[in-house]
Motif scaffolding. Structure first.
Motif, PDB file in Angstrom:
ATOM      1  N   CYS A 104      94.237  -7.206  48.013  1.00 45.23           N
ATOM      2  CA  CYS A 104      95.429  -8.030  48.134  1.00 45.23           C
ATOM      3  C   CYS A 104      95.044  -9.289  48.910  1.00 45.23           C
ATOM      4  O   CYS A 104      94.290  -9.212  49.880  1.00 45.23           O
ATOM      5  CB  CYS A 104      96.535  -7.275  48.854  1.00 45.23           C
ATOM      6  SG  CYS A 104      98.152  -8.058  48.698  1.00 45.23           S
ATOM      7  N   HIS A 105      95.514 -10.432  48.447  1.00 50.08           N
ATOM      8  CA  HIS A 105      95.107 -11.710  49.022  1.00 50.08           C
ATOM      9  C   HIS A 105      96.135 -12.185  50.031  1.00 50.08           C
ATOM     10  O   HIS A 105      97.304 -12.354  49.683  1.00 50.08           O
ATOM     11  CB  HIS A 105      94.958 -12.758  47.913  1.00 50.08           C
ATOM     12  CG  HIS A 105      94.102 -12.298  46.772  1.00 50.08           C
ATOM     13  ND1 HIS A 105      94.076 -12.948  45.551  1.00 50.08           N
ATOM     14  CD2 HIS A 105      93.239 -11.253  46.654  1.00 50.08           C
ATOM     15  CE1 HIS A 105      93.234 -12.324  44.740  1.00 50.08           C
ATOM     16  NE2 HIS A 105      92.722 -11.292  45.388  1.00 50.08           N
ATOM     17  N   TRP A 106      95.732 -12.371  51.275  1.00 53.10           N
ATOM     18  CA  TRP A 106      96.640 -12.975  52.237  1.00 53.10           C
ATOM     19  C   TRP A 106      96.178 -14.381  52.579  1.00 53.10           C
ATOM     20  O   TRP A 106      95.025 -14.736  52.397  1.00 53.10           O
ATOM     21  CB  TRP A 106      96.806 -12.130  53.493  1.00 53.10           C
ATOM     22  CG  TRP A 106      95.553 -11.706  54.199  1.00 53.10           C
ATOM     23  CD1 TRP A 106      94.789 -12.439  55.058  1.00 53.10           C
ATOM     24  CD2 TRP A 106      94.935 -10.409  54.120  1.00 53.10           C
ATOM     25  NE1 TRP A 106      93.748 -11.697  55.525  1.00 53.10           N
ATOM     26  CE2 TRP A 106      93.805 -10.445  54.975  1.00 53.10           C
ATOM     27  CE3 TRP A 106      95.239  -9.240  53.433  1.00 53.10           C
ATOM     28  CZ2 TRP A 106      92.963  -9.342  55.145  1.00 53.10           C
ATOM     29  CZ3 TRP A 106      94.405  -8.169  53.607  1.00 53.10           C
ATOM     30  CH2 TRP A 106      93.287  -8.213  54.448  1.00 53.10           C
ATOM     31  N   THR A 107      97.101 -15.172  53.051  1.00 50.86           N
ATOM     32  CA  THR A 107      96.853 -16.598  53.262  1.00 50.86           C
ATOM     33  C   THR A 107      96.773 -16.911  54.752  1.00 50.86           C
ATOM     34  O   THR A 107      97.123 -16.089  55.612  1.00 50.86           O
ATOM     35  CB  THR A 107      97.984 -17.437  52.638  1.00 50.86           C
ATOM     36  OG1 THR A 107      99.213 -17.125  53.315  1.00 50.86           O
ATOM     37  CG2 THR A 107      98.145 -17.112  51.156  1.00 50.86           C
ATOM     38  N   LEU A 108      96.336 -18.127  55.044  1.00 49.41           N
ATOM     39  CA  LEU A 108      96.240 -18.555  56.439  1.00 49.41           C
ATOM     40  C   LEU A 108      97.610 -18.621  57.106  1.00 49.41           C
ATOM     41  O   LEU A 108      97.713 -18.535  58.329  1.00 49.41           O
ATOM     42  CB  LEU A 108      95.560 -19.926  56.518  1.00 49.41           C
ATOM     43  CG  LEU A 108      94.051 -19.927  56.281  1.00 49.41           C
ATOM     44  CD1 LEU A 108      93.517 -21.356  56.291  1.00 49.41           C
ATOM     45  CD2 LEU A 108      93.331 -19.098  57.350  1.00 49.41           C
ATOM     46  N   SER A 109      98.652 -18.764  56.294  1.00 54.60           N
ATOM     47  CA  SER A 109      99.992 -18.814  56.880  1.00 54.60           C
ATOM     48  C   SER A 109     100.321 -17.509  57.600  1.00 54.60           C
ATOM     49  O   SER A 109     101.058 -17.500  58.595  1.00 54.60           O
ATOM     50  CB  SER A 109     101.036 -19.093  55.794  1.00 54.60           C
ATOM     51  OG  SER A 109     101.109 -18.012  54.881  1.00 54.60           O
ATOM     52  N   GLN A 110      99.768 -16.385  57.113  1.00 52.47           N
ATOM     53  CA  GLN A 110     100.005 -15.121  57.789  1.00 52.47           C
ATOM     54  C   GLN A 110      99.307 -15.072  59.141  1.00 52.47           C
ATOM     55  O   GLN A 110      99.824 -14.491  60.101  1.00 52.47           O
ATOM     56  CB  GLN A 110      99.565 -13.952  56.911  1.00 52.47           C
ATOM     57  CG  GLN A 110     100.507 -13.717  55.738  1.00 52.47           C
ATOM     58  CD  GLN A 110     100.203 -12.421  55.027  1.00 52.47           C
ATOM     59  OE1 GLN A 110      99.458 -12.408  54.067  1.00 52.47           O
ATOM     60  NE2 GLN A 110     100.784 -11.336  55.482  1.00 52.47           N
ATOM     61  N   LYS A 111      98.120 -15.696  59.231  1.00 55.80           N
ATOM     62  CA  LYS A 111      97.464 -15.788  60.539  1.00 55.80           C
ATOM     63  C   LYS A 111      98.311 -16.628  61.492  1.00 55.80           C
ATOM     64  O   LYS A 111      98.468 -16.269  62.661  1.00 55.80           O
ATOM     65  CB  LYS A 111      96.074 -16.393  60.395  1.00 55.80           C
ATOM     66  CG  LYS A 111      95.378 -16.613  61.733  1.00 55.80           C
ATOM     67  CD  LYS A 111      94.082 -17.387  61.616  1.00 55.80           C
ATOM     68  CE  LYS A 111      93.484 -17.654  63.007  1.00 55.80           C
ATOM     69  NZ  LYS A 111      92.232 -18.438  62.942  1.00 55.80           N
ATOM     70  N   HIS A 112      98.845 -17.730  60.996  1.00 61.75           N
ATOM     71  CA  HIS A 112      99.667 -18.586  61.846  1.00 61.75           C
ATOM     72  C   HIS A 112     100.916 -17.853  62.325  1.00 61.75           C
ATOM     73  O   HIS A 112     101.336 -17.988  63.487  1.00 61.75           O
ATOM     74  CB  HIS A 112     100.044 -19.857  61.083  1.00 61.75           C
ATOM     75  CG  HIS A 112      98.856 -20.700  60.728  1.00 61.75           C
ATOM     76  ND1 HIS A 112      98.826 -21.533  59.624  1.00 61.75           N
ATOM     77  CD2 HIS A 112      97.635 -20.818  61.315  1.00 61.75           C
ATOM     78  CE1 HIS A 112      97.648 -22.134  59.553  1.00 61.75           C
ATOM     79  NE2 HIS A 112      96.916 -21.700  60.565  1.00 61.75           N
TER      80      HIS A 112
END
Length: 344
Positions: free
Chosen positions: A268-276
């Motif tokens: 599943c691909h998560w984005t940098l927005s989730q880190k933020h």
């Protein structure tokens, strides 16, 4: 089609499942089953307790997180279950003839149609006449039932119907219009699964279930962190990440390989927005995290915030999903000799 006691439940196609839902909630047999279920103590799954360690040498189980599903073969697995459901619903579909059982942790009406197809693909195959035993546990009256049952509610007031009712209605509606024959054995949802404190606040009675695959019996169950294995944190992160990953639109998350008795946790691909978001949540109080991240802040378990903080720590350390899923390949775990799991 939906049956109770061998009798089909008739429904008006235009009612979007509400008529059939009401009929199931009021059915005398299902009401009796719900009343009996309340008297059953929760079964606790833990590999840390001595008694559970002794049991784990004999019993093998598969655990399903939110938005996941697993179909298990009774020759390989003794129990399959899920918990942590508040406004979500644990759904069991079992083929009475061959014992194949599928359990899903449904969290949204948007995944019901395709999710049912995923669950049924190995349970039914091409035999549309299979006798399918169905159990639902979860969801509660997270809003007043007067809103949920009102047919004349406006679009604005429809927002007040909560999360549990639309999900239950969608599950019932989808089963009504499918060709398979669903025999409802347990319908412990909404009002049946609701308790209230002295101030009238509503809470679910049970948050989980487990199926004994050899018999098909369903019991209220809870799992601790040691039994929600393997790869707990990655699987929790996938739940949130899947909403931004178009490859999972409308689907339940694939987790378990039925034929090999392995966990094959699909990428599943998560984005940098989730880190933020994870970084920003570090400054939030526990009460703020509950209000922002939960559909039922007052009904969550005591470890809800801690679980979310552990996910945030992982995302901050591993913001690139390709580090967790190299070459876009699944994470594979096989069963260890003690009944637990080890990474391949």
């Amino acid at each position: 089609m939906i049956f109770v006691d061998g009798v089909p439940i008739s429904t008006d196609p235009s009612s979007q499942g509400s008529n059939a839902l009401a009929a199931l909630m009021e059915h005398s047999t299902l009401v009796s089953v719900s009343n009996s279920l309340k008297a059953i103590p929760e079964r606790k799954f833990s590999v840390n307790e001595e008694s559970s360690q002794e049991r784990s040498k004999k019993s093998k189980w598969v655990y399903v997180f939110q938005r996941e599903y697993a179909t298990v073969d009774p020759a390989l697995v003794d129990f399959v279950g899920t918990d942590e459901a508040t406004t979500c619903v644990g759904l069991v579909i079992r083929n009475k003839q061959n014992g194949m059982a599928s359990v899903a942790h449904m969290d949204s009406p948007n995944i019901v149609d395709m999710g049912l197809s995923q669950m049924l693909s190995l349970v039914v195959g091409q035999n549309l006449d299979a006798y399918l035993e169905v159990h639902l546990v979860g969801g509660f009256e997270d809003v007043s039932p007067n809103y949920a049952n009102s047919r004349t509610r406006s679009k604005r007031s429809a927002k007040l119907e909560g999360y549990s009712y639309p999900l239950c209605a969608k599950i019932v509606e989808s089963m009504c219009i499918r060709q398979e024959k669903f025999h409802i054995r347990t319908f412990f949802v909404l009002g049946h699964n609701t308790r209230r404190d002295s101030k009238g606040n509503a809470y679910p009675i049970f948050n989980g279930l487990a199926v004994e695959t050899s018999t098909g019996s369903v019991t209220p169950s809870c799992f601790d962190r040691t039994s929600r294995c393997p790869d707990e944190i990655v699987r929790r992160i996938r739940v949130t990440a899947s909403y931004e990953d178009p490859s999972w639109n409308g689907k339940l998350l694939e987790t378990y390989d039925t034929q090999t008795d392995q966990y094959r946790i699909a990428p599943c691909h998560w984005t940098l927005s989730q880190k933020h978001m994870a970084l920003s949540r570090q400054n939030f109080r526990d009460s703020e995290i509950l209000l922002i991240c939960s559909t039922s802040p007052s009904a969550e378990g005591p470890d809800f915030v801690n679980n979310l903080r552990r996910q945030d720590e992982f995302l901050i350390k591993h913001p690139d999903w390709r580090e967790t899923f190299p070459m876009n390949q699944p994470r594979v775990f096989e069963r260890a000799d003690d009944g637990g799991w080890k990474k391949c």
